[in-house]
Design an enzyme around this catalytic site. Sequence first.
Site, PDB file in Angstrom:
ATOM      1  N   GLU A  37      -6.324   3.153   7.718  1.00  0.00           N
ATOM      2  CA  GLU A  37      -6.420   1.686   8.589  1.00  0.00           C
ATOM      3  C   GLU A  37      -6.340   1.304   9.222  1.00  0.00           C
ATOM      4  OE1 GLU A  37      -6.454   0.034   3.705  1.00  0.00           O
ATOM      5  OE2 GLU A  37      -5.358   1.823   3.515  1.00  0.00           O
ATOM      6  N   ARG A 262       2.996  13.158  -0.160  1.00  0.00           N
ATOM      7  CA  ARG A 262       3.320  12.680   1.740  1.00  0.00           C
ATOM      8  C   ARG A 262       4.096  13.010   1.387  1.00  0.00           C
ATOM      9  NH1 ARG A 262       3.263   6.237   0.213  1.00  0.00           N
ATOM     10  NH2 ARG A 262       4.241   6.612   1.793  1.00  0.00           N
ATOM     11  N   LYS A 272       3.846   0.927   5.089  1.00  0.00           N
ATOM     12  CA  LYS A 272       3.242  -0.331   6.354  1.00  0.00           C
ATOM     13  C   LYS A 272       3.237  -1.272   5.851  1.00  0.00           C
ATOM     14  CE  LYS A 272      -0.759   1.745   7.080  1.00  0.00           C
ATOM     15  NZ  LYS A 272      -2.132   1.897   7.436  1.00  0.00           N
TER      16      LYS A 272
END
Length: 569
Positions: A37, A262, A272
Amino acid sequence: MSIASSELSANFIHNIINQDLETNKYGGRVHTRFPPEPNGYLHIGHAKSICLNFGTAEKYGGLCNLRFDDTNPAKEEVEYVQSIMRDVRWLGFDWGDRLYYASDFFEQMYEYAEQLIKAGKAYVCDLSPEEIREYRGTLTEPGRESPYRNRSVEENLDLFRRMRAGEFPDGSRVLRAKIDMASGNLNMRDPVIYRIMHAEHHRTGDRWCIYPMYDYAHPISDSIEGVTHSICTCEFEDHRPLYDWVLDELGIYHPQQIEFARLNLNYTVMSKRKLRQLVEQGYVGGWDDPRMPTISGLRRRGYTPEAIRDFCERIGVAKCESVVDIALLEHCIREDLNLKAPRVMAVLRPLKVVIENYPEDRVEELEGELNPENPALGSRRIPFSREIYIERDDFMENPPKKFFRLSPGSEVRLKHAYIIKCVRVIRDEKTGEVIELRCTFDPETRSGLPGARKVKGTLHWVSAQHAVKAEVRLYENLFTKENPDEEEDFKSCINPDSLKVLDSCLLEPGLADAEPGARYQFIRHGYFCADLVDSKKGAPVFNRIVPLKDSWAKIMRAEQEKRQAAYGS
């Protein structure tokens, strides 16, 4: 780049792909994608996903797309798009002609939404966001149906088209999938698939005022692009039933979603949202601050793409969440630079030394190897003169035992040069601080001369007449706690000593024109990189990448000793 299949070790994802190839599930194809994104800069966790997706495609002779899931114009910017493309290329990967955006498919997604409405599988809901959360229920209690759930197909189509036409304000209505409000998976309790957002999109401008939700747009994008294996992190495992539902209800091509753990690093935050806070609230100098775990920050710090790819390969791919020690990342860059980086001398905290019996007008050109681990790099010429500088920490007036550096009456070797002896100490008359040492040298002890005597201590130095003044930045972990995410406010454990700037450092003259990004080993100090932004020819600025001490190697030795002790017992 080219990654040999043997370089990418087998993992459970590749085992799934191997089975699919055996059954010819996708006609022998392997097609992955990396779908960021564009709402921030990529970090080291994304590097793991990049290496996995592009590396898997290359291992199997397949394809990998780069796709921007740009479905939230409120948080997305062209700057982020450009930085992501730059980072993927820098890591050594290429998407060829397969650059996509979810916004490429907005019209198709809209038509699919109307298809769901006509099939009675989606409806326009007027509940507020707060009411939707309230109606959703909990993990132990089922949700309640929206009072708008049973609107007719005609009314839903009319309202949805008017949503697109811009008749309604933000937040007043949404389109929801009609699935099961009693499902044990909260993601299946009539999730929102479209919301109203009157916002300028970085690609489509003001053409749209309704935007698809990620969980709706993502499977459709995968399907349109012909992806075979949609690899994502484990946080999306509970979303997989919705991924499957969207594709099955639309009756379109169905990729397979596979989740992996992850990357988590100690002393680091990987969100983020939190990284954005650090930037916007001024805790760091920007997304590319060398203390940040962003790929651009690591690049500016001096990390190499080879070291990051090696790190991603070493940590492997698994289903279970774990925290990786940042010492492993540092170990990878040391290993990579050990053979590549030229050795040079830099004095970070200078103390002047005058060699009294060395001729005042004499300058010698001494020779030093560039890298003893890699003789092919050759050698360099180093000027030597009567006045030099050494590290302030390399002198002690009243040294303890086993202090093999310089003290009154003691001798040390100057690397690549002579043995010197301290004969006098000069102090500042007001403060009493040591400001200069007077020494003598033994001309018969020049390095390389046959039979030259030896002493225990060897110091690095620079010629005062030829030294280049430089700024050097010493970096430490940005956080003082191993897991800053566990703190009530993660910013409360920011390390006040994460950056120290030394502005009076002296370097060998050969570093005056160091190219931005050039990497060196400063002897006894660590690996350093000429800053990509601030370093200029004649005015170098160096970032310390890592110190020389390899804590990961120490950790591994301790683990090996434990295993040997256990095996022996």
